[in-house]
Design an enzyme around this catalytic site. Structure first.
Site, PDB file in Angstrom:
ATOM      1  N   ALA A  93       0.804  -1.228   0.000  1.00 14.77           N
ATOM      2  CA  ALA A  93       0.000   0.000   0.000  1.00 14.77           C
ATOM      3  C   ALA A  93       0.835   1.275   0.000  1.00 14.77           C
ATOM      4  CB  ALA A  93      -0.925   0.000   1.221  1.00 14.77           C
TER       5      ALA A  93
ATOM      6  N   ARG B 179      10.447   7.319  -2.577  1.00 13.53           N
ATOM      7  CA  ARG B 179      11.842   7.404  -3.009  1.00 13.53           C
ATOM      8  C   ARG B 179      12.027   7.161  -4.505  1.00 13.53           C
ATOM      9  NH1 ARG B 179      13.392   3.542   2.021  1.00 13.53           N
ATOM     10  NH2 ARG B 179      11.180   3.099   1.762  1.00 13.53           N
TER      11      ARG B 179
ATOM     12  N   GLY C 184       5.629  -6.242  -0.736  1.00  9.68           N
ATOM     13  CA  GLY C 184       5.290  -6.158  -2.161  1.00  9.68           C
ATOM     14  C   GLY C 184       6.398  -5.577  -3.011  1.00  9.68           C
ATOM     15  N   ASP C 185       7.461  -5.058  -2.385  1.00  9.95           N
ATOM     16  CA  ASP C 185       8.540  -4.450  -3.161  1.00  9.95           C
ATOM     17  C   ASP C 185       9.821  -5.288  -3.129  1.00  9.95           C
ATOM     18  OD1 ASP C 185       9.314  -3.974  -0.553  1.00  9.95           O
ATOM     19  OD2 ASP C 185       9.999  -1.928  -0.925  1.00  9.95           O
TER      20      ASP C 185
ATOM     21  N   ASN D 283      13.554   0.141  -3.271  1.00  8.90           N
ATOM     22  CA  ASN D 283      13.076   1.443  -2.807  1.00  8.90           C
ATOM     23  C   ASN D 283      13.438   2.576  -3.758  1.00  8.90           C
ATOM     24  OD1 ASN D 283      12.008   0.387  -0.380  1.00  8.90           O
ATOM     25  ND2 ASN D 283      14.091   0.266   0.425  1.00  8.90           N
TER      26      ASN D 283
ATOM     27  N   ARG E  32       2.866  -7.520 -37.210  1.00  9.01           N
ATOM     28  CA  ARG E  32       1.981  -6.841 -36.257  1.00  9.01           C
ATOM     29  C   ARG E  32       0.904  -7.813 -35.766  1.00  9.01           C
ATOM     30  NH1 ARG E  32       0.121  -2.026 -39.628  1.00  9.01           N
ATOM     31  NH2 ARG E  32      -1.291  -1.780 -37.858  1.00  9.01           N
TER      32      ARG E  32
ATOM     33  N   ALA F 221       7.811  -8.693 -54.952  1.00  8.79           N
ATOM     34  CA  ALA F 221       8.374  -7.540 -54.250  1.00  8.79           C
ATOM     35  C   ALA F 221       7.484  -6.316 -54.412  1.00  8.79           C
ATOM     36  CB  ALA F 221       9.765  -7.246 -54.804  1.00  8.79           C
TER      37      ALA F 221
ATOM     38  N   TYR G 171      -7.614  -0.212 -46.566  1.00 11.48           N
ATOM     39  CA  TYR G 171      -8.329   0.859 -45.851  1.00 11.48           C
ATOM     40  C   TYR G 171      -8.855   1.878 -46.852  1.00 11.48           C
ATOM     41  CZ  TYR G 171      -8.968   4.481 -42.235  1.00 11.48           C
ATOM     42  OH  TYR G 171      -9.477   5.418 -41.393  1.00 11.48           O
TER      43      TYR G 171
END
Ligand code: UD1
Ligand code: CA
Length: 483
Positions: free
Chosen positions: A26, A31, A118-119, A246, A352, A399, A406
């Protein structure tokens, strides 16, 4: 009736303790100087907290894991929703002790709780398990995991009752250490095991009388000692496991450690990685044996690569699946795509999302594909754009071919059936279908469907003006002579 009661009491006294894992997540992460929550910063390709939770989930089921969240709670919750863990809200970050105070209701059905930070993402399931067993074996009220660090600066120091005793009398935070205590190299890792009833019986004794005006969970050691409860430390042999993040510099150190560990795991599984320090391979990536990864390759997200492949330098592959015996030549970029066995991709191809390259197919230099299926043995080797295209087997795409998918408002599909041949420099204006076995003449602009086994020409007829160039040169010579 009396007998039933007796039996149930007996069975509850011998049942194994109910164990929860609480992950403190939490804090603000001041830092880091970041607008994003610390635990969502990524190392090894996923949020720091996701590493901790994945490890915790190897020890107890997700339903027994409680992530204590507060800063940017909604974002943290969303990022970890699919893990199936529980969330406890700490509305204000008033310290690690306070984090456990707010979890009282959630944890009260359990006998023991293991608390993780958690860190600090390098902790292993084996160490968590050992911490729990040590805690149970010692019949302790609180057990902390400690480590000897060459540079203990910034960490809480462990004050043992005596040098050889496992018993601890207090933990002193960096800001409160005396010059004498500064010399202690045994640090508190921020991982603990507690007896749940004892924790909540005594947690009210914590105070905020310290440098940060916070409730420190670390002060429970002294609180329990005053109450004559047993507090012990279990020292880990691998100090690397307890490192926290940290600052950005610490975070990048952890990232490098995680990635090197990932490479070592893959090497041990039969993958060759040349110059592994130069490769970026995320934690969840899978690679088959005898695949070779050349220097400066990035394999990201949930990428899965088969065996006997060669992934050549400067390729960046994300969330993609590659079959066996595939060659990915240098400089290829691939996202959310699938490449079947024995295909050859690159150099400088861009696959893609939604590209599916068939078995033995070739995608070559400066070819871009998107939502495109290239069938078995088909080739698109040079300077081509294929978008929203379905290409059958044994097709040759010349080629410079471009699918015009589109129209300014909508995307349309191009279909090229098995065995077709698309001459170089053709434009295929979608929606359009090139029938099975047909030829498209070079430099055609195809706007209408081509039936099977035909030749389509869509270009101006060639005109030749014989002697035209010679006449032009003669004319220029006359003008020059006139000055
Ligand atoms: C803490 C320990 C320190 C130990 C170090 C190990 C305390 C007081 N100190 O210091 O002895 O050596 O960990 O890494 O516990 N958090 C909350 N709510 C809060 C405050 C923090 O959930 O109100 C979470 C943070 O998000 C973080 C974890 O608790 O994940 C630890 O907090 P942090 O502020 O990083 O503690 P350290 O200063 O590292
Ligand atoms: Ca910390």
């Amino acid at each position: 009736m009396a007998k039933t009661t007796h039996t149930s009491t007996k069975s509850s006294s011998i049942r194994p303790p109910r164990v929860a894992i609480a992950v403190m997540a939490a804090g603000k992460g001041t830092r880091l100087k970041s607008k994003h929550p610390k635990v969502l910063h990524e190392i090894g390709g996923k949020p720091i907290l996701a590493h901790v939770i994945a490890t915790a989930a190897k020890v107890v089921p997700p339903s027994d894991i409680f992530a204590i969240i507060g800063h940017e709670a909604d974002r943290v919750r969303a990022a970890l929703a699919e893990t199936g863990v529980n969330f406890v809200l700490q509305p204000e970050p008033r310290g690690t002790g306070h984090a456990l105070m707010v979890a009282r209701e959630a944890l009260s059905p359990y006998d023991q709780v293991i608390v993780l930070s958690g860190d600090a993402p390098l902790i292993t399931p084996e160490t968590i398990q050992r911490l729990r067993d040590f805690h149970t074996g010692q019949k302790a009220t609180m057990t902390l995991l400690s480590a000897d660090l060459a540079n203990p600066f910034g960490y809480g120091r462990v004050l043992r009752k005596s040098a050889k005793s496992p018993e601890v009398r207090a933990i002193v935070e960096e800001k409160a250490v005396t010059p004498q205590q500064k010399k202690i190299h045994e640090i508190n890792s921020g991982f603990y095991a507690f007896s749940v009833p004892a924790l909540y019986e005594h947690i009210g004794s914590l105070s905020t009388d310290n440098a940060h005006h916070e409730y420190y969970l670390t002060d429970m050691a002294a609180v329990f000692c005053r109450a004559r409860k047993k507090v012990v430390a279990m020292k880990t042999s691998d100090a690397g496991e307890v490192l926290g993040s940290n600052t950005r510099a610490e975070m990048m150190d952890l990232d490098a450690l995680l990635r090197l560990a990932k490479c070592q795991q893959l090497l041990s599984e039969g993958v060759t990685i040349f110059y592994p320090q130069s490769c970026v391979i995320d934690s969840d990536v899978e690679i088959g044996a005898d695949t070779v990864i050349e220097p400066f390759v990035q394999l990201l997200g949930k990428t899965k690569i088969g065996g006997d492949c060669r992934i050549r330098s400067y390729s960046v592959i994300r969330n993609s699946e590659i079959g066996d015996n595939v060659t990915v030549n240098p400089g290829t970029i691939m996202d959310d795509s699938r490449v079947a066995a024995s295909a050859i991709v690159g150099p400088y191809s861009r696959l893609r999302p939604g590209s599916e390259i068939g078995e033995g197919a070739h995608v070559g230099n400066f070819v871009e594909t998107k939502k495109t299926k290239l069938g078995k043995g088909s080739k698109a080797n040079h300077l081509t754009y294929l978008g929203d295209t379905e290409i059958g087997e044994g097709v040759n795409v010349g080629a410079g071919t471009i699918t015009c998918n589109y129209d300014g408002a909508n995307k349309h599909k191009t279909v090229i059936e098995d065995g077709a041949f698309i001459g170089s420099d053709s434009t295929l204006v979608a929606p359009v279908t090139i029938g099975r076995g047909s030829y498209v003449a070079a430099s055609s602009c195809i706007t209408e469907d081509v039936p099977a086994d035909s030749l389509a020409l869509g270009r101006a007829r060639q005109t030749v003006k014989e002697g035209w160039a010679a006449a032009k040169r003669a004319n220029q010579a006359v003008l020059k002579a006139k000055g």
